[in-house]
Design a protein around this motif. Structure first.
Motif, PDB file in Angstrom:
ATOM      1  N   GLN A   1       0.809  -1.213   0.000  1.00  0.00           N
ATOM      2  CA  GLN A   1       0.000   0.000   0.000  1.00  0.00           C
ATOM      3  C   GLN A   1       0.845   1.266   0.000  1.00  0.00           C
ATOM      4  N   LEU A   2       2.074   1.201   0.429  1.00  0.00           N
ATOM      5  CA  LEU A   2       2.891   2.402   0.536  1.00  0.00           C
ATOM      6  C   LEU A   2       3.660   2.716  -0.734  1.00  0.00           C
ATOM      7  N   LYS A   3       3.947   1.726  -1.513  1.00  0.00           N
ATOM      8  CA  LYS A   3       4.772   1.937  -2.707  1.00  0.00           C
ATOM      9  C   LYS A   3       3.991   1.499  -3.943  1.00  0.00           C
ATOM     10  N   GLN A   4       3.826   2.399  -4.886  1.00  0.00           N
ATOM     11  CA  GLN A   4       3.143   2.080  -6.131  1.00  0.00           C
ATOM     12  C   GLN A   4       4.106   2.326  -7.276  1.00  0.00           C
ATOM     13  N   THR A   5       4.272   1.356  -8.151  1.00  0.00           N
ATOM     14  CA  THR A   5       5.184   1.468  -9.278  1.00  0.00           C
ATOM     15  C   THR A   5       4.376   1.369 -10.562  1.00  0.00           C
ATOM     16  N   MET A   6       4.631   2.270 -11.494  1.00  0.00           N
ATOM     17  CA  MET A   6       3.946   2.222 -12.769  1.00  0.00           C
ATOM     18  C   MET A   6       4.930   1.749 -13.832  1.00  0.00           C
ATOM     19  N   ASN A   7       4.523   0.772 -14.617  1.00  0.00           N
ATOM     20  CA  ASN A   7       5.334   0.283 -15.729  1.00  0.00           C
ATOM     21  C   ASN A   7       4.735   0.787 -17.021  1.00  0.00           C
ATOM     22  N   ALA A   8       5.555   1.352 -17.881  1.00  0.00           N
ATOM     23  CA  ALA A   8       5.100   1.821 -19.187  1.00  0.00           C
ATOM     24  C   ALA A   8       5.937   1.130 -20.250  1.00  0.00           C
ATOM     25  N   TYR A   9       5.284   0.621 -21.267  1.00  0.00           N
ATOM     26  CA  TYR A   9       5.963  -0.091 -22.338  1.00  0.00           C
ATOM     27  C   TYR A   9       5.650   0.580 -23.663  1.00  0.00           C
ATOM     28  N   ARG A  10       6.574   0.501 -24.567  1.00  0.00           N
ATOM     29  CA  ARG A  10       6.359   1.002 -25.920  1.00  0.00           C
ATOM     30  C   ARG A  10       5.692  -0.116 -26.716  1.00  0.00           C
ATOM     31  N   VAL A  11       4.570   0.208 -27.346  1.00  0.00           N
ATOM     32  CA  VAL A  11       3.830  -0.798 -28.108  1.00  0.00           C
ATOM     33  C   VAL A  11       3.783  -0.400 -29.576  1.00  0.00           C
ATOM     34  N   LYS A  12       3.458  -1.365 -30.397  1.00  0.00           N
ATOM     35  CA  LYS A  12       3.357  -1.099 -31.832  1.00  0.00           C
ATOM     36  C   LYS A  12       2.097  -0.291 -32.121  1.00  0.00           C
ATOM     37  N   PRO A  13       2.068   0.415 -33.236  1.00  0.00           N
ATOM     38  CA  PRO A  13       0.862   1.184 -33.578  1.00  0.00           C
ATOM     39  C   PRO A  13      -0.345   0.262 -33.765  1.00  0.00           C
ATOM     40  N   ALA A  14      -1.514   0.804 -33.577  1.00  0.00           N
ATOM     41  CA  ALA A  14      -2.741   0.015 -33.644  1.00  0.00           C
ATOM     42  C   ALA A  14      -3.305  -0.040 -35.064  1.00  0.00           C
ATOM     43  N   ILE A  15      -2.517   0.238 -36.083  1.00  0.00           N
ATOM     44  CA  ILE A  15      -3.015   0.263 -37.456  1.00  0.00           C
ATOM     45  C   ILE A  15      -3.502  -1.115 -37.895  1.00  0.00           C
ATOM     46  N   PHE A  16      -2.831  -2.177 -37.458  1.00  0.00           N
ATOM     47  CA  PHE A  16      -3.276  -3.527 -37.821  1.00  0.00           C
ATOM     48  C   PHE A  16      -4.642  -3.812 -37.228  1.00  0.00           C
ATOM     49  N   ASP A  17      -4.854  -3.432 -35.968  1.00  0.00           N
ATOM     50  CA  ASP A  17      -6.150  -3.648 -35.337  1.00  0.00           C
ATOM     51  C   ASP A  17      -7.243  -2.855 -36.047  1.00  0.00           C
ATOM     52  N   LEU A  18      -6.935  -1.630 -36.438  1.00  0.00           N
ATOM     53  CA  LEU A  18      -7.926  -0.819 -37.146  1.00  0.00           C
ATOM     54  C   LEU A  18      -8.249  -1.414 -38.516  1.00  0.00           C
ATOM     55  N   LEU A  19      -7.227  -1.858 -39.229  1.00  0.00           N
ATOM     56  CA  LEU A  19      -7.444  -2.473 -40.539  1.00  0.00           C
ATOM     57  C   LEU A  19      -8.262  -3.763 -40.416  1.00  0.00           C
ATOM     58  N   LEU A  20      -7.954  -4.555 -39.417  1.00  0.00           N
ATOM     59  CA  LEU A  20      -8.702  -5.788 -39.187  1.00  0.00           C
ATOM     60  C   LEU A  20     -10.159  -5.477 -38.848  1.00  0.00           C
ATOM     61  N   ALA A  21     -10.397  -4.454 -38.031  1.00  0.00           N
ATOM     62  CA  ALA A  21     -11.761  -4.071 -37.681  1.00  0.00           C
ATOM     63  C   ALA A  21     -12.530  -3.594 -38.916  1.00  0.00           C
ATOM     64  N   VAL A  22     -11.874  -2.838 -39.798  1.00  0.00           N
ATOM     65  CA  VAL A  22     -12.535  -2.374 -41.023  1.00  0.00           C
ATOM     66  C   VAL A  22     -12.874  -3.554 -41.932  1.00  0.00           C
ATOM     67  N   CYS A  23     -11.957  -4.501 -42.062  1.00  0.00           N
ATOM     68  CA  CYS A  23     -12.220  -5.681 -42.896  1.00  0.00           C
ATOM     69  C   CYS A  23     -13.378  -6.511 -42.344  1.00  0.00           C
ATOM     70  N   ILE A  24     -13.425  -6.685 -41.044  1.00  0.00           N
ATOM     71  CA  ILE A  24     -14.514  -7.448 -40.430  1.00  0.00           C
ATOM     72  C   ILE A  24     -15.841  -6.713 -40.618  1.00  0.00           C
ATOM     73  N   ALA A  25     -15.838  -5.388 -40.437  1.00  0.00           N
ATOM     74  CA  ALA A  25     -17.062  -4.604 -40.623  1.00  0.00           C
ATOM     75  C   ALA A  25     -17.538  -4.670 -42.076  1.00  0.00           C
ATOM     76  N   ALA A  26     -16.612  -4.616 -43.032  1.00  0.00           N
ATOM     77  CA  ALA A  26     -16.989  -4.713 -44.439  1.00  0.00           C
ATOM     78  C   ALA A  26     -17.577  -6.086 -44.749  1.00  0.00           C
ATOM     79  N   TYR A  27     -16.978  -7.128 -44.215  1.00  0.00           N
ATOM     80  CA  TYR A  27     -17.485  -8.488 -44.414  1.00  0.00           C
ATOM     81  C   TYR A  27     -18.901  -8.620 -43.852  1.00  0.00           C
ATOM     82  N   LEU A  28     -19.101  -8.138 -42.630  1.00  0.00           N
ATOM     83  CA  LEU A  28     -20.425  -8.221 -42.026  1.00  0.00           C
ATOM     84  C   LEU A  28     -21.437  -7.375 -42.794  1.00  0.00           C
ATOM     85  N   GLY A  29     -20.996  -6.238 -43.343  1.00  0.00           N
ATOM     86  CA  GLY A  29     -21.880  -5.406 -44.150  1.00  0.00           C
ATOM     87  C   GLY A  29     -22.311  -6.102 -45.418  1.00  0.00           C
TER      88      GLY A  29
END
Length: 80
Positions: A25-53
């Motif tokens: 409770q006395l010590k809180q540590t925050m970890n931050a990591y560098r992640v890849k851009p979310a462009i793949f997730d966005l592209l995948l979401a657009v493809c899935i939405a187009a398929y469902l459409g």
């Protein structure tokens, strides 16, 4: 391995982050990591939405789609 000496206790810590970290409770540590851009997730979401459409439109206009397929696959009749 890294050796850390804290008052009469010696701890050997691994160099990589552990999978589970318990915080007190006395010590809180925050970890931050560098992640890849979310462009793949966005592209995948657009493809899935187009398929469902396309599937939705095919179901909504099934009569038109059925008549087109029936016209294409109808056997050719010979005229005398």
């Amino acid at each position: 391995m890294v050796e850390v000496s804290v008052t009469d206790v010696i701890c050997i810590l691994p160099l990589r982050d552990p999978e589970f970290v318990f915080y007190d409770q006395l010590k809180q540590t925050m970890n931050a990591y560098r992640v890849k851009p979310a462009i793949f997730d966005l592209l995948l979401a657009v493809c899935i939405a187009a398929y469902l459409g396309v599937i939705y439109l095919a179901i909504q206009h099934f009569g038109v789609l059925y008549s087109v397929v029936r016209r294409i696959t109808a056997p050719k009749t010979k005229q005398h």
